[in-house]
Design a protein around this motif. Structure first.
Motif, PDB file in Angstrom:
ATOM      1  N   SER A 116       8.828   0.663 -17.973  1.00  0.00           N
ATOM      2  CA  SER A 116       9.946   1.244 -18.716  1.00  0.00           C
ATOM      3  C   SER A 116       9.555   2.617 -19.255  1.00  0.00           C
ATOM      4  O   SER A 116       8.362   2.942 -19.389  1.00  0.00           O
ATOM      5  CB  SER A 116      10.357   0.336 -19.869  1.00  0.00           C
ATOM      6  N   TYR A 117      10.567   3.418 -19.553  1.00  0.00           N
ATOM      7  CA  TYR A 117      10.316   4.721 -20.171  1.00  0.00           C
ATOM      8  C   TYR A 117       9.544   4.531 -21.477  1.00  0.00           C
ATOM      9  O   TYR A 117       8.635   5.309 -21.793  1.00  0.00           O
ATOM     10  CB  TYR A 117      11.635   5.449 -20.433  1.00  0.00           C
ATOM     11  N   ALA A 118       9.887   3.490 -22.214  1.00  0.00           N
ATOM     12  CA  ALA A 118       9.219   3.222 -23.489  1.00  0.00           C
ATOM     13  C   ALA A 118       7.749   2.886 -23.275  1.00  0.00           C
ATOM     14  O   ALA A 118       6.870   3.337 -24.022  1.00  0.00           O
ATOM     15  CB  ALA A 118       9.922   2.079 -24.218  1.00  0.00           C
ATOM     16  N   ALA A 119       7.449   2.094 -22.245  1.00  0.00           N
ATOM     17  CA  ALA A 119       6.063   1.727 -21.966  1.00  0.00           C
ATOM     18  C   ALA A 119       5.249   2.948 -21.557  1.00  0.00           C
ATOM     19  O   ALA A 119       4.077   3.086 -21.934  1.00  0.00           O
ATOM     20  CB  ALA A 119       6.013   0.668 -20.870  1.00  0.00           C
ATOM     21  N   VAL A 120       5.851   3.844 -20.790  1.00  0.00           N
ATOM     22  CA  VAL A 120       5.149   5.064 -20.388  1.00  0.00           C
ATOM     23  C   VAL A 120       4.887   5.944 -21.605  1.00  0.00           C
ATOM     24  O   VAL A 120       3.816   6.558 -21.732  1.00  0.00           O
ATOM     25  CB  VAL A 120       5.951   5.836 -19.314  1.00  0.00           C
ATOM     26  N   ALA A 121       5.849   6.001 -22.531  1.00  0.00           N
ATOM     27  CA  ALA A 121       5.662   6.773 -23.762  1.00  0.00           C
ATOM     28  C   ALA A 121       4.464   6.255 -24.550  1.00  0.00           C
ATOM     29  O   ALA A 121       3.638   7.026 -25.058  1.00  0.00           O
ATOM     30  CB  ALA A 121       6.926   6.735 -24.610  1.00  0.00           C
ATOM     31  N   VAL A 122       4.353   4.943 -24.644  1.00  0.00           N
ATOM     32  CA  VAL A 122       3.222   4.334 -25.343  1.00  0.00           C
ATOM     33  C   VAL A 122       1.916   4.689 -24.635  1.00  0.00           C
ATOM     34  O   VAL A 122       0.926   5.094 -25.262  1.00  0.00           O
ATOM     35  CB  VAL A 122       3.386   2.800 -25.424  1.00  0.00           C
ATOM     36  N   ALA A 123       1.896   4.551 -23.315  1.00  0.00           N
ATOM     37  CA  ALA A 123       0.691   4.848 -22.541  1.00  0.00           C
ATOM     38  C   ALA A 123       0.292   6.314 -22.654  1.00  0.00           C
ATOM     39  O   ALA A 123      -0.889   6.652 -22.603  1.00  0.00           O
ATOM     40  CB  ALA A 123       0.912   4.476 -21.081  1.00  0.00           C
ATOM     41  N   ALA A 124       1.293   7.182 -22.837  1.00  0.00           N
ATOM     42  CA  ALA A 124       1.030   8.619 -22.955  1.00  0.00           C
ATOM     43  C   ALA A 124       0.623   9.017 -24.367  1.00  0.00           C
ATOM     44  O   ALA A 124       0.352  10.193 -24.633  1.00  0.00           O
ATOM     45  CB  ALA A 124       2.255   9.414 -22.523  1.00  0.00           C
ATOM     46  N   ALA A 165       8.396   9.039 -28.002  1.00  0.00           N
ATOM     47  CA  ALA A 165       8.817  10.127 -27.111  1.00  0.00           C
ATOM     48  C   ALA A 165       9.474   9.615 -25.837  1.00  0.00           C
ATOM     49  O   ALA A 165       9.207  10.119 -24.739  1.00  0.00           O
ATOM     50  CB  ALA A 165       7.612  10.999 -26.780  1.00  0.00           C
ATOM     51  N   VAL A 166      10.356   8.639 -25.974  1.00  0.00           N
ATOM     52  CA  VAL A 166      10.999   8.044 -24.802  1.00  0.00           C
ATOM     53  C   VAL A 166      11.859   9.076 -24.070  1.00  0.00           C
ATOM     54  O   VAL A 166      11.840   9.164 -22.836  1.00  0.00           O
ATOM     55  CB  VAL A 166      11.850   6.826 -25.209  1.00  0.00           C
ATOM     56  N   ARG A 167      12.616   9.870 -24.823  1.00  0.00           N
ATOM     57  CA  ARG A 167      13.446  10.902 -24.195  1.00  0.00           C
ATOM     58  C   ARG A 167      12.584  11.929 -23.465  1.00  0.00           C
ATOM     59  O   ARG A 167      12.936  12.409 -22.382  1.00  0.00           O
ATOM     60  CB  ARG A 167      14.319  11.603 -25.231  1.00  0.00           C
ATOM     61  N   ALA A 168      11.452  12.268 -24.061  1.00  0.00           N
ATOM     62  CA  ALA A 168      10.554  13.244 -23.440  1.00  0.00           C
ATOM     63  C   ALA A 168       9.980  12.706 -22.131  1.00  0.00           C
ATOM     64  O   ALA A 168       9.773  13.461 -21.173  1.00  0.00           O
ATOM     65  CB  ALA A 168       9.424  13.619 -24.400  1.00  0.00           C
ATOM     66  N   VAL A 169       9.744  11.402 -22.081  1.00  0.00           N
ATOM     67  CA  VAL A 169       9.296  10.781 -20.833  1.00  0.00           C
ATOM     68  C   VAL A 169      10.385  10.908 -19.772  1.00  0.00           C
ATOM     69  O   VAL A 169      10.115  11.245 -18.613  1.00  0.00           O
ATOM     70  CB  VAL A 169       8.926   9.302 -21.042  1.00  0.00           C
ATOM     71  N   ARG A 177      14.733   1.717 -16.982  1.00  0.00           N
ATOM     72  CA  ARG A 177      15.134   1.487 -18.368  1.00  0.00           C
ATOM     73  C   ARG A 177      14.625   0.136 -18.859  1.00  0.00           C
ATOM     74  O   ARG A 177      14.328  -0.759 -18.067  1.00  0.00           O
ATOM     75  CB  ARG A 177      16.653   1.548 -18.478  1.00  0.00           C
ATOM     76  N   SER A 178      14.560  -0.001 -20.153  1.00  0.00           N
ATOM     77  CA  SER A 178      14.056  -1.247 -20.761  1.00  0.00           C
ATOM     78  C   SER A 178      14.914  -2.455 -20.413  1.00  0.00           C
ATOM     79  O   SER A 178      14.420  -3.592 -20.386  1.00  0.00           O
ATOM     80  CB  SER A 178      13.969  -1.096 -22.282  1.00  0.00           C
ATOM     81  N   ILE A 233      17.964   0.907 -13.249  1.00  0.00           N
ATOM     82  CA  ILE A 233      17.011   1.869 -12.690  1.00  0.00           C
ATOM     83  C   ILE A 233      17.026   3.238 -13.370  1.00  0.00           C
ATOM     84  O   ILE A 233      16.039   3.957 -13.319  1.00  0.00           O
ATOM     85  CB  ILE A 233      17.205   2.040 -11.169  1.00  0.00           C
ATOM     86  N   GLY A 234      18.125   3.620 -13.981  1.00  0.00           N
ATOM     87  CA  GLY A 234      18.167   4.935 -14.609  1.00  0.00           C
ATOM     88  C   GLY A 234      18.392   6.049 -13.597  1.00  0.00           C
ATOM     89  O   GLY A 234      18.595   5.797 -12.407  1.00  0.00           O
TER      90      GLY A 234
END
Length: 207
Positions: free
Chosen positions: A145-153, A158-162, A182-183, A187-188
């Motif tokens: 998810s975008y949220a998971a990538v934000a955490v990893a980054a 920063a979900v929007r930034a991802v 998406r969470s 697919i987004g």
């Protein structure tokens, strides 16, 4: 080799042709490519590749693969952007991207799960570059998810930034932003279009 030497290469080849019917344009192009490369006048090489998701534009510098672009992005616009941001010394030089084309071909045939290519990430900076690094950690056939990538980054909020980093990814397919969803599991968006994103995810899930 200076520009005058490059001009001489052209004149010599034209002089050896008995007439227009004897002029081998592919040979002329090959010699121009070699002369430009030797003269240090070639900074970016490009070619196109037909794939299951349409024609891709591939561009590379001496440091590595710089750009992969879908037809929907308008290849002419992409090349103009590279000329403005990287260098105007761009030449259609397919041979310099043979390995990229081979690996992408293997990927679309379901015979390759990861790419072994040097990358030039100069078209992205800061947090976006950090996100691209994280995207390469998402395994073939899996999604995040975008949220998971934000955490990893390192920036959980920063979900929007991802999302922005994925939308401006200069190396789609090779740097797999199509694996970010998406969470809620939908697919987004995707810079190559949602149909292309679905096709890539189907390809990987079928392998």
């Amino acid at each position: 080799m200076m520009s005058s030497d490059l001009d001489r290469e052209v004149r010599d080849l034209l002089a050896t042709a008995a007439g227009p019917e004897d002029l081998d344009l592919s040979r002329l192009h090959a010699r121009l490519e070699g002369a430009a490369d030797g003269a240090g006048a070639l900074d970016v090489a490009y070619r196109t590749l037909d794939t299951a998701v349409g024609t891709l534009l591939l561009a590379a510098t001496g440091r590595g693969l710089l750009r992969v672009a879908f037809a929907a992005e308008d290849h002419d616009v992409v090349l103009a952007s590279i000329a403005a941001r990287v260098s105007p010394r761009i030449l259609h030089a397919p041979a310099r991207l043979d390995d990229v084309a081979r690996q992408l071909g293997e990927y679309f045939e379901g015979r390759r799960r990861e790419f072994d290519l040097p990358l030039d990430l100069s078209l992205t900076t800061g947090f976006r570059r950090t996100v691209l690094t994280q995207l390469r950690e998402i395994e073939y056939g899996r999604t995040a998810s975008y949220a998971a990538v934000a955490v990893a980054a390192g920036s959980p909020r920063a979900v929007r930034a991802v999302g922005s980093a994925c939308a401006t990814n200069p190396l789609p397919v090779v740097v797999p932003c199509h694996r970010v969803v998406r969470s809620d599991g939908t697919i987004g968006q995707y810079l190559g279009g949602t149909d292309t994103k679905r096709a890539l995810l189907r390809l990987e899930s079928a392998a």
